[in-house]
Motif scaffolding. Sequence first.
Motif, PDB file in Angstrom:
ATOM      1  N   VAL A  48       0.872  -1.173   0.000  1.00  0.00           N
ATOM      2  CA  VAL A  48       0.000   0.000   0.000  1.00  0.00           C
ATOM      3  C   VAL A  48       0.907   1.221   0.000  1.00  0.00           C
ATOM      4  CG1 VAL A  48      -1.818   1.255   1.233  1.00  0.00           C
ATOM      5  CG2 VAL A  48      -1.788  -1.270   1.259  1.00  0.00           C
ATOM      6  N   LEU A  49       0.766   2.057  -1.033  1.00  0.00           N
ATOM      7  CA  LEU A  49       1.641   3.222  -1.161  1.00  0.00           C
ATOM      8  C   LEU A  49       1.423   4.205  -0.024  1.00  0.00           C
ATOM      9  CD1 LEU A  49       1.513   4.078  -4.977  1.00  0.00           C
ATOM     10  CD2 LEU A  49       3.194   2.723  -3.749  1.00  0.00           C
ATOM     11  N   SER A  50       2.533   4.788   0.413  1.00  0.00           N
ATOM     12  CA  SER A  50       2.489   5.842   1.423  1.00  0.00           C
ATOM     13  C   SER A  50       3.385   6.969   0.940  1.00  0.00           C
ATOM     14  CB  SER A  50       2.946   5.287   2.778  1.00  0.00           C
ATOM     15  OG  SER A  50       4.256   4.765   2.663  1.00  0.00           O
ATOM     16  N   SER A  51       3.903   7.735   1.837  1.00  0.00           N
ATOM     17  CA  SER A  51       4.722   8.889   1.444  1.00  0.00           C
ATOM     18  C   SER A  51       6.002   8.477   0.715  1.00  0.00           C
ATOM     19  CB  SER A  51       5.061   9.734   2.669  1.00  0.00           C
ATOM     20  OG  SER A  51       5.762   8.938   3.608  1.00  0.00           O
ATOM     21  N   ASN A  52       6.476   7.278   0.956  1.00  0.00           N
ATOM     22  CA  ASN A  52       7.696   6.799   0.309  1.00  0.00           C
ATOM     23  C   ASN A  52       7.340   5.914  -0.893  1.00  0.00           C
ATOM     24  OD1 ASN A  52      10.342   6.243  -0.245  1.00  0.00           O
ATOM     25  ND2 ASN A  52      10.678   4.942   1.534  1.00  0.00           N
ATOM     26  N   TRP A  53       6.547   6.468  -1.810  1.00  0.00           N
ATOM     27  CA  TRP A  53       6.019   5.682  -2.929  1.00  0.00           C
ATOM     28  C   TRP A  53       7.113   5.145  -3.857  1.00  0.00           C
ATOM     29  CZ3 TRP A  53       7.126   7.241  -7.800  1.00  0.00           C
ATOM     30  CH2 TRP A  53       7.534   8.574  -7.970  1.00  0.00           C
ATOM     31  N   ALA A  54       8.217   5.859  -3.989  1.00  0.00           N
ATOM     32  CA  ALA A  54       9.289   5.415  -4.888  1.00  0.00           C
ATOM     33  C   ALA A  54       9.859   4.069  -4.443  1.00  0.00           C
ATOM     34  CB  ALA A  54      10.386   6.465  -4.967  1.00  0.00           C
ATOM     35  N   GLU A  55       9.881   3.828  -3.164  1.00  0.00           N
ATOM     36  CA  GLU A  55      10.366   2.550  -2.627  1.00  0.00           C
ATOM     37  C   GLU A  55       9.546   1.386  -3.199  1.00  0.00           C
ATOM     38  OE1 GLU A  55      12.620   0.091   0.181  1.00  0.00           O
ATOM     39  OE2 GLU A  55      12.914   2.180  -0.371  1.00  0.00           O
ATOM     40  N   SER A  78      -4.389   7.208  -2.057  1.00  0.00           N
ATOM     41  CA  SER A  78      -4.545   8.638  -2.335  1.00  0.00           C
ATOM     42  C   SER A  78      -5.229   8.892  -3.677  1.00  0.00           C
ATOM     43  CB  SER A  78      -3.200   9.363  -2.283  1.00  0.00           C
ATOM     44  OG  SER A  78      -2.366   8.927  -3.334  1.00  0.00           O
ATOM     45  N   SER A  79      -5.045   8.000  -4.641  1.00  0.00           N
ATOM     46  CA  SER A  79      -5.701   8.169  -5.941  1.00  0.00           C
ATOM     47  C   SER A  79      -6.770   7.097  -6.191  1.00  0.00           C
ATOM     48  CB  SER A  79      -4.667   8.134  -7.069  1.00  0.00           C
ATOM     49  OG  SER A  79      -4.085   6.848  -7.157  1.00  0.00           O
ATOM     50  N   ALA A  80      -7.024   6.281  -5.180  1.00  0.00           N
ATOM     51  CA  ALA A  80      -7.986   5.179  -5.290  1.00  0.00           C
ATOM     52  C   ALA A  80      -7.698   4.343  -6.541  1.00  0.00           C
ATOM     53  CB  ALA A  80      -9.421   5.695  -5.279  1.00  0.00           C
ATOM     54  N   SER A  81      -6.430   3.965  -6.700  1.00  0.00           N
ATOM     55  CA  SER A  81      -6.033   3.173  -7.864  1.00  0.00           C
ATOM     56  C   SER A  81      -5.179   1.990  -7.419  1.00  0.00           C
ATOM     57  CB  SER A  81      -5.266   4.038  -8.864  1.00  0.00           C
ATOM     58  OG  SER A  81      -4.062   4.491  -8.301  1.00  0.00           O
ATOM     59  N   ILE A 114     -11.447  -8.681  -6.432  1.00  0.00           N
ATOM     60  CA  ILE A 114     -11.720  -7.759  -5.328  1.00  0.00           C
ATOM     61  C   ILE A 114     -12.304  -6.488  -5.898  1.00  0.00           C
ATOM     62  CG2 ILE A 114     -10.688  -6.418  -3.448  1.00  0.00           C
ATOM     63  CD1 ILE A 114      -8.436  -8.577  -3.429  1.00  0.00           C
ATOM     64  N   ASN A 115     -13.491  -6.127  -5.414  1.00  0.00           N
ATOM     65  CA  ASN A 115     -14.119  -4.883  -5.813  1.00  0.00           C
ATOM     66  C   ASN A 115     -13.404  -3.747  -5.096  1.00  0.00           C
ATOM     67  OD1 ASN A 115     -15.711  -2.562  -5.927  1.00  0.00           O
ATOM     68  ND2 ASN A 115     -17.591  -3.753  -6.107  1.00  0.00           N
ATOM     69  N   MET A 116     -12.585  -3.014  -5.828  1.00  0.00           N
ATOM     70  CA  MET A 116     -11.756  -1.983  -5.210  1.00  0.00           C
ATOM     71  C   MET A 116     -12.558  -0.761  -4.781  1.00  0.00           C
ATOM     72  SD  MET A 116      -8.943  -3.481  -4.889  1.00  0.00           S
ATOM     73  CE  MET A 116      -7.783  -2.225  -4.406  1.00  0.00           C
ATOM     74  N   LYS A 117     -13.740  -0.556  -5.346  1.00  0.00           N
ATOM     75  CA  LYS A 117     -14.587   0.547  -4.868  1.00  0.00           C
ATOM     76  C   LYS A 117     -14.925   0.335  -3.397  1.00  0.00           C
ATOM     77  CE  LYS A 117     -16.830   2.134  -9.059  1.00  0.00           C
ATOM     78  NZ  LYS A 117     -18.109   2.315  -9.767  1.00  0.00           N
ATOM     79  N   SER A 118     -15.168  -0.899  -3.013  1.00  0.00           N
ATOM     80  CA  SER A 118     -15.495  -1.178  -1.623  1.00  0.00           C
ATOM     81  C   SER A 118     -14.275  -1.012  -0.715  1.00  0.00           C
ATOM     82  CB  SER A 118     -16.080  -2.584  -1.467  1.00  0.00           C
ATOM     83  OG  SER A 118     -15.111  -3.557  -1.793  1.00  0.00           O
ATOM     84  N   VAL A 119     -13.084  -1.220  -1.256  1.00  0.00           N
ATOM     85  CA  VAL A 119     -11.863  -1.052  -0.480  1.00  0.00           C
ATOM     86  C   VAL A 119     -11.587   0.433  -0.225  1.00  0.00           C
ATOM     87  CG1 VAL A 119      -9.346  -1.335  -0.528  1.00  0.00           C
ATOM     88  CG2 VAL A 119     -10.820  -3.203  -1.298  1.00  0.00           C
ATOM     89  N   PHE A 120     -11.799   1.263  -1.250  1.00  0.00           N
ATOM     90  CA  PHE A 120     -11.486   2.671  -1.135  1.00  0.00           C
ATOM     91  C   PHE A 120     -12.573   3.486  -0.448  1.00  0.00           C
ATOM     92  CE2 PHE A 120      -8.791   1.623  -4.957  1.00  0.00           C
ATOM     93  CZ  PHE A 120      -7.595   1.656  -4.256  1.00  0.00           C
ATOM     94  N   ASN A 121     -13.753   2.930  -0.258  1.00  0.00           N
ATOM     95  CA  ASN A 121     -14.839   3.671   0.421  1.00  0.00           C
ATOM     96  C   ASN A 121     -14.817   3.465   1.908  1.00  0.00           C
ATOM     97  OD1 ASN A 121     -15.809   4.817  -1.915  1.00  0.00           O
ATOM     98  ND2 ASN A 121     -17.141   3.103  -2.338  1.00  0.00           N
TER      99      ASN A 121
END
Length: 121
Positions: A48-55, A78-81, A114-121
């Motif tokens: 799961v991306l956080s502030s250190n996304w490049a890692e 952050s971008s629900a992607s 996995i329905n990602m809409k349900s994950v991001f809501n």
Amino acid sequence: MISPYDVYLEKEDKKKEICVIPDISVMCDKNGFNEKRYCGVPTIIVEVLSSNWAEDMIKKLKLYEEYGVSEYWIVDPSSASFMVYSYDLEKKSYIHIHQKDNELCSKLFSDLKINMKSVFN
């Protein structure tokens, strides 16, 4: 396994094992487990991306590809992607699996959706 859980990536053609602590790991080979860690190559790793996304997007992508992790999922709240990379045994590299309709689908496990809409809501 859910973080924190040490995963020691090891492969026959590599001289040393490398410790990583993925957010989520799926290991189908139970031979690599001991009391405190897993040694081997997980089947699926989810970061799961956080502030250190490049890692996660550059360094870990390359590392997991090098060790042959079958699928690498990257989730960006952050971008629900999300992105799914599947290891191609012939090419010995990842191919990006295009995901559509906000449904994360595994190439390895055809019934895993996995329905990602349900994950991001």
